[in-house]
Design an enzyme around this catalytic site. Structure first.
Site: not given
Ligand code: G3P
Ligand code: MG
Length: 253
Positions: A18-19, A45, A47, A60, A120, A122, A242
Site C-alpha cells: 500500500h502506497r 499500489e 496514488d 495521497h 490509483e 486520485k 502497509d
Molecule cells: O487503493 C486502495 C487504497 O489506497 C484506497 O484508499 O485512501 O489509502 O488511497 P487510500
Molecule cells: Mg490509494
C-alpha cells in the site's frame, strides 16, 4: 504475454503493498516502492495526483501539508517547484531529502525492480477526468513492456470513465469504502474487472455475491495477517497492506 495464440492477462497477486510499503517508509515515494520490493511484494499500489501544470505525481492528499515540506493544494504548484520539496522528513529523519516522484520515474523504478502496479487515480477536485486521461497517456507512452499490465483504480467514477474512453485496454477497478447499492451497475458501466473496497464491511456472503457476478474483489488496508488469511480464504483476490512482510507466510511458494 502471449503463447500458442492464446493471450494471458497476468492478474495482480494476493499481496499488494500500500502506497509502496508505507508501514516502513514514507508513502508514495521511490523509497517506499523499493522497500515493498525488498520485503517481498510483487505489486504495489500508489496514488496519482496532477501538478498545476498537469504532471502526474505520487501523492495521497489534495494538500501537500501532511507528507511534504510544501504547503497548500498540490494543484496550485508547478512540477518544477514540487521537485524541490522534501517528502521524507515528516516520516523519519532517515528519509530526509526523499522527493515527490513523478509517474515517469516511478515507471522506470518498477521496470528496474520488476514490480507490477495498481495505480490509483486520485484527482484534486475538478480535475477528475484530466487526471484519468493523464495517467493512461503516461501508461501508453512509458509503461515498461516487460511488466504485467497495470490495474487502474479510483474512487472517482468520472476518472475511470475518462480512462475507459481514452484507453479502454487498461483494466479498471472501482474503489469504494462501503459497498454502494448500485455497485454492479457502476462496474458494468465502467467495464471494470474488480471492486476494491475497505475490508471492514466484507463478509463471505458479500464477497461471494460480487465474485459470482463476475468481478474480482480486492480490499484495503489489511495489516493483520489473520484477517488477511480469512479474506483470501473467502475469495478476495488481493489484499492491499502497509506491511507486505507480515503477509509473506500466507503466500509461501
Ligand atoms: O487503493 C486502495 C487504497 O489506497 C484506497 O484508499 O485512501 O489509502 O488511497 P487510500
Ligand atoms: Mg490509494
Amino acid at each position: 504475454m502471449s503463447t500458442d495464440n492464446k493471450t494471458f492477462r497476468l492478474t495482480a497477486p494476493a499481496i499488494i503493498g500500500h502506497r509502496g510499503a508505507c508501514g516502513h517508509a514514507p508513502e508514495n515515494t521511490l523509497a517506499s516502492i523499493r522497500k515493498a520490493s525488498e520485503l517481498g511484494a510483487r505489486w504495489v499500489e500508489f496514488d496519482v495526483h496532477l501538478s498545476k501544470d498537469g504532471v502526474p505525481i505520487l501523492l495521497h492528499d489534495d494538500s501537500l501539508d501532511r507528507t511534504t515540506s510544501g504547503r497548500g493544494p498540490v494543484d496550485e504548484w508547478a512540477w518544477k517547484d514540487l521537485q524541490r520539496l522534501d517528502a521524507g522528513s515528516w516520516y523519519a529523519t532517515a528519509f530526509a531529502g526523499e522527493r515527490l516522484p513523478d509517474l515517469g520515474s516511478v515507471f522506470a523504478l518498477l521496470g528496474e525492480l520488476g514490480l507490477g502496479a495498481n495505480i490509483e487515480i486520485k484527482p484534486s477536485p475538478m480535475r477528475e477526468e484530466e487526471t484519468g486521461r493523464a495517467v493512461v497517456e503516461m501508461l501508453r507512452a512509458e509503461w515498461p513492456d516487460d511488466l504485467p499490465p497495470p490495474l487502474l483504480s479510483s474512487f472517482q467514477f468520472d476518472s475511470l470513465r475518462a480512462a475507459q474512453l481514452a484507453a479502454p485496454e487498461f483494466d479498471r477497478a472501482l474503489l469504494v469504502t462501503g459497498i454502494p447499492e448500485d455497485w454492479e451497475s457502476q462496474l458494468w458501466a465502467l467495464e471494470c474487472v474488480a471492486l476494491h473496497c475497505a475490508h471492514t464491511p466484507l463478509t463471505p456472503a458479500r464477497i461471494g455475491e460480487i465474485i459470482s457476478s463476475g468481478y474480482a474483489v480486492r480490499c484495503y488496508t489489511v495489516n493483520d495477517p489473520e484477517r488477511a488469511a480469512d479474506l483470501l480464504h473467502w475469495g478476495v483476490a488481493s489484499i492491499i497492506t502497509d506491511f507486505p512482510d507480515r503477509m509473506n507466510s500466507l503466500v509461501a511458494a
